[in-house]
Every structure is written in structure tokens, then in C-alpha cells.
Enzyme design. Structure first.
Site, short mmCIF file in Angstrom:
data_model
loop_
_atom_site.label_atom_id
_atom_site.label_comp_id
_atom_site.label_asym_id
_atom_site.label_seq_id
_atom_site.Cartn_x
_atom_site.Cartn_y
_atom_site.Cartn_z
N THR A 13 0.83 -1.21 0.00
CA THR A 13 0.00 0.00 0.00
C THR A 13 0.86 1.26 0.00
O THR A 13 0.67 2.17 -0.81
CB THR A 13 -0.90 -0.01 1.26
N VAL A 14 1.84 1.33 0.91
CA VAL A 14 2.63 2.55 1.04
C VAL A 14 3.74 2.59 -0.01
O VAL A 14 4.01 3.63 -0.62
CB VAL A 14 3.20 2.68 2.47
N ARG A 45 8.00 -9.12 -2.70
CA ARG A 45 7.61 -10.48 -3.11
C ARG A 45 6.26 -10.43 -3.83
O ARG A 45 6.07 -11.09 -4.83
CB ARG A 45 7.49 -11.36 -1.85
N LYS A 105 6.61 2.41 12.35
CA LYS A 105 6.50 2.89 13.74
C LYS A 105 6.89 1.82 14.74
O LYS A 105 7.48 2.11 15.78
CB LYS A 105 5.09 3.40 14.04
N GLU A 129 8.97 10.39 9.23
CA GLU A 129 7.75 11.19 9.31
C GLU A 129 6.48 10.34 9.15
O GLU A 129 5.47 10.56 9.83
CB GLU A 129 7.77 12.28 8.22
N GLY A 134 0.22 9.04 9.67
CA GLY A 134 0.14 9.00 8.20
C GLY A 134 0.64 10.27 7.54
O GLY A 134 1.82 10.60 7.63
N ASP A 201 -0.50 -0.29 17.91
CA ASP A 201 -0.03 0.62 16.87
C ASP A 201 0.00 2.06 17.41
O ASP A 201 0.98 2.79 17.21
CB ASP A 201 -0.95 0.50 15.65
N LYS A 205 3.27 4.76 18.10
CA LYS A 205 3.34 6.16 17.64
C LYS A 205 3.48 7.12 18.82
O LYS A 205 4.23 8.09 18.76
CB LYS A 205 2.08 6.47 16.83
N1 HSE Z 1 -2.84 0.80 10.76
C1 HSE Z 1 -2.45 2.17 10.88
C2 HSE Z 1 -3.70 2.99 11.18
C3 HSE Z 1 -1.80 2.61 9.61
O1 HSE Z 1 -4.80 2.51 10.97
O2 HSE Z 1 -3.56 4.11 11.63
C4 HSE Z 1 -1.13 3.95 9.71
O3 HSE Z 1 -0.08 3.95 10.62
#
Ligand code: HSE
Length: 436
Positions: A13-14, A45, A105, A129, A134, A201, A205
Site C-alpha cells: 500500500t505505502v 515479493r 513505527k 515522518e 500517516g 499501533d 506512535k
Molecule cells: N494501521 C495504521 C492505522 C496505519 O490505521 O492508523 C497507519 O499507521
């Protein structure tokens, strides 16, 4: 001047978004950076070639170490995610004298101290960053834009998936699991989505933000983490009746005895701007002594918003290629020798107000017994609601807001309340923050 040559690790994705942005905005990026920026190599991959522009001009490999070891590459961009092999790849890139950009992160929160020390020793930059919120340039804002301030606290909605789930549940009454599947399909969720819903997550951060704000080493293992899985629709409704919204917040605060570092569902007054941040959007509220509160808002996840932050880092790194390492902005905002050993407070010592919801038998004396236990522990009730029992029911929900109290006192009081015969099951507690 020769173009800066970038090696991309990961075309998901990124990674795919990053290549798309670099190709799409190549001319303008070169005008900003002072040199052309070209992705020459990539390792992945699995990827969806039809969604990525410019792949025909990139040498592809399945082995990320061949990219990291390639002497023709100036900047390695790590977009694989996870702890390993990302850590080994980044350390090897640094060892090879390459600058690194990462959106990872988990990697920075867990291994950042080691990675920045290695980068410092080698005179290279590791930019991150995209690791927090995001597309919002929050790292730059805290590290540079607010550098004059004594930062007092930060509170943020820093997981897009979790905020998307809470918003859809509140506004459309949708089912938790169904909304999570949609967040996965949209590319918002982590590879392991429990990282999103359990707050891990967000804790990654927040750990990074706390370091930048207070000049402390990264201490992910000290972050208190509570997920959104136990929030009931009735809690959302009661919170609204009291004038609050429930958000999954990361909060870090400097106190005289240490730094608070915590992620948990939180009631916040609905009139605050941040209470109205919905869907996949993130927002970070930073309080500095000179500037007061400042709020940063934008897409917290997704391909192009995250790529926006990654590419900005590549441009930043390009601009610093001719700068002496000691004249660059320090990785963690403070000079490496100037980090403080301010302790992270155990959760027991954190002071907050609370929302409490319990199910009680509808008989005389129950409210007095509950209030008595709270009072024994020095806890004042701020507001309360009790519904009439439904026909044929003899149990009712009792909901209250308390004034601020130390977490350990609240734990002791809840132990006493849950032991009452008149109280059925566990008490639901959600912390309350006024954010002012
Ligand atoms: N899974 C993370 C979110 C992706 O939903 O914020 C961005 O860091």
C-alpha cells in the site's frame, strides 16, 4: 547534479503509493529538492503491478538485502513494516553508509534507540515522518516547528483504523468485525489488525511522540495500552448524554514525578475540535508553554497520504546530503547527549477523571453503598444517571462521572464496588480527559 537514487523495500500500500507520488510529481519534487529523485531499485515479493506507475524503470528483486547492499543506491526506503527483517535491513543500510527513510513505527518505537545510535555513528540520517499519523507532518511540527516550547502534553487520535471503526459504529450502528474488514480492504489496518484495535499501533506512535516532545529515550515497553474492544454502544450513548465523545486516544504528559504514556478509550468533551475527528482521519493536539494548544489534522492511513510523508522525508534527506551530520536536525529532536532520564510513570500513579457504568439491583440503599465506597477512597461524583428498570426487570444501569483521582485509588474502589451483592458483573470504566 546527478539524481538521488532510491531503493524501495516493499511495494505494498505505502510502497506502491510512494512510487506513484515520485513519478507523478517528479518535476515539482526536483524543483524542491534541488536534484532529481529516482527510484532505481525495489524489492518486493508480492505487489499489484497494475496499480503502480513507473515500475518498468525499476530493477526489481525479491531479496531486500541486494537493494540494501547495492553501492549505487543513496537512500533506502523501508516500507516492509514489522520488527524483523526490517531492523536487520535498516541496520545494514546504515552500516553501508546509506540514509534511510521508514514508515515503520513498530521498528522505531522498539529499536529506535539502537538505530539512531548506529546512524549517528555513521553520520547518516534515518527519517520517519510517515511513522506517526500517516500524512500529517507531526514529526516535523513537534521536532522543529515547536522547538521553542516546553511541551507539556500531547493527545492524539493516532490510529486511523480504530477511529474508523468507532465512527462507523457510532454513526451507522455497524458491527465491529464488519467495519474492521472494510478497513483491511481499504489498506488502513496493520498486517495484524489486533495492533490497531488493541492500541499497540497507537502505542508505537505515542512512544515516538513522547520522545520528541520531552527528550527522553524511546520506551515502548513502558506504554500503558488498552484497546477499543470493550466499548459498548450504550457507553457511546451515555457519553453523549453527558456531553462527551469516546475516542481512542494516545496521551503523553509531563508531570513533576514523571511522564505519562498511555493509550486507552477516553471520554472527551464533544465541543473540542478533536472530538469531531471521524473516520480514518487522525488528529494530534500538542500543548506547548509558549504557543498554547495546536492541533494537526489529516489522513492517518492509506496509500497516498502515507506516501506524502515518505516522499517529504526523501526530499529532506536529499537536501541534507551536503550538510555536516552534526548540523542536521537530531533524530529525536534533542541532541543525542542531551536526552533526559525522566521516568515513565506506572499507570497506578496516573490521575484522571472516570466514567463508570455498572449494573445494579434496583433496591433501596444500593446507590448509597456505591457512593460510600467511592467516598471512602476520596472519589467525588461529578454527575450521575440511573434509568428506570424496564418492565419485569429488577436490574438497572447506573452511570456516573467522577472527579480526578489516582488510578490506584480507583482500582481499590472498583474492587469494593464489584464485591457488593447488589452489583452484577464488572464495572465498565473509561477515563475522562478535558484536554485544556
Ligand atoms: N494501521 C495504521 C492505522 C496505519 O490505521 O492508523 C497507519 O499507521
Amino acid at each position: 547534479m546527478k539524481p538521488v537514487r532510491v531503493g524501495l523495500l516493499g511495494l505494498g500500500t505505502v510502497g506502491g503509493g510512494t512510487l506513484n507520488v515520485i513519478v507523478r510529481n517528479a518535476t515539482e519534487i526536483a524543483r524542491r529538492a534541488g536534484r532529481e529523485i529516482v527510484v532505481t531499485h525495489a524489492a518486493a515479493r508480492e505487489f499489484r503491478a497494475e496499480t503502480i506507475e513507473g515500475l518498468d524503470r525499476v530493477v526489481l528483486s525479491e531479496d531486500a538485502f541486494t537493494v540494501v547492499d547495492n553501492p549505487d543506491i543513496d537512500v533506502v526506503v523501508e516500507l516492509i513494516g514489522g520488527y524483523s527483517p526490517a531492523r536487520e535491513l535498516v541496520l545494514r543500510a546504515i552500516e553501508n553508509g546509506k540514509h534511510v527513510v521508514t514508515a515503520n513505527k513498530a521498528l522505531i518505537a522498539m529499536h529506535g534507540n539502537e538505530i539512531f545510535a548506529a546512524a549517528q555513528a555513521k553520520g547518516v540520517t534515518v527519517a520517519f515522518e510517515a511513522a506517526v499519523a500517516g500524512g500529517i507532518p507531526i514529526i516535523k511540527a513537534v521536532r522543529e516547528g515547536l522547538a521553542a516550547n516546553h511541551i507539556e502534553w500531547i493527545a492524539g487520535i493516532i490510529n486511523g483504523t480504530g477511529n474508523f471503526i468507532l465512527t462507523e459504529m457510532r454513526d451507522k450502528g455497524r458491527d465491529f468485525a464488519e467495519v474492521l474488514s472494510e478497513a483491511q480492504a481499504l489498506g488502513y489496518a496493520e498486517a495484524d489488525p489486533t495492533f490497531d484495535v488493541e492500541g499497540i499501533d497507537a502505542a508505537h506512535k505515542l512512544t515516538i511522540l513522547a520522545s520528541l516532545a520531552f527528550g527522553i529515550p524511546l520506551q515502548f515497553d513502558r506504554c500503558y495500552t488498552e484497546g477499543i474492544g470493550r466499548i459498548q454502544p450504550q457507553d457511546v450513548t451515555y457519553a453523549e448524554a453527558f456531553g462527551y465523545r469516546i475516542k481512542h486516544l494516545g496521551i503523553t504528559r509531563r508531570t513533576p514525578s514523571g511522564v505519562e504514556l498511555r493509550v486507552h478509550p477516553t471520554l472527551i468533551p464533544e465541543r473540542r475540535l478533536i472530538a469531531n475527528v471521524d473516520g480514518v482521519m487522525n488528529a494530534v493536539l500538542v500543548y506547548g508553554d509558549a504557543v498554547g494548544p495546536t492541533l494537526y489534522y489529516g489522513a492517518g492511513a492509506g496509500s497516498l497520504p502515507t506516501a506524502s510523508a515518505v516522499v517529504a522525508d526523501i526530499i529532506d534527506v536529499t537536501r541534507t546530503l551536503t550538510t555536516d551530520p552534526e548540523n542536521r536536525v537530531p533524530h529525536l529532536a534533542f541532541q543525542p547527549g542531551e536526552l533526559s532520564d525522566l521516568a515513565v510513570l506506572p499507570m497506578d500513579e496516573v490521575v484522571t477523571a472516570y466514567y463508570l457504568r455498572m449494573t445494579v439491583h434496583d433496591r433501596p440503599g444500593v446507590l448509597a453503598a456505591v457512593a460510600g465506597i467511592l467516598s471512602e477512597h476520596g472519589i467525588s461524583i461529578e454527575a450521575m444517571r440511573q434509568k428506570e428498570p424496564a418492565a419485569g426487570e429488577n436490574q438497572v444501569p447506573l452511570v456516573m462521572l467522577t472527579q480526578s483521582v489516582r488510578e490506584s485509588q480507583m482500582n481499590a474502589a472498583l474492587g469494593g464496588i464489584e464485591a457488593l451483592d447488589a452489583v452484577a458483573g464488572e464495572v465498565t470504566r473509561i477515563r475522562v480527559e478535558l484536554l485544556k
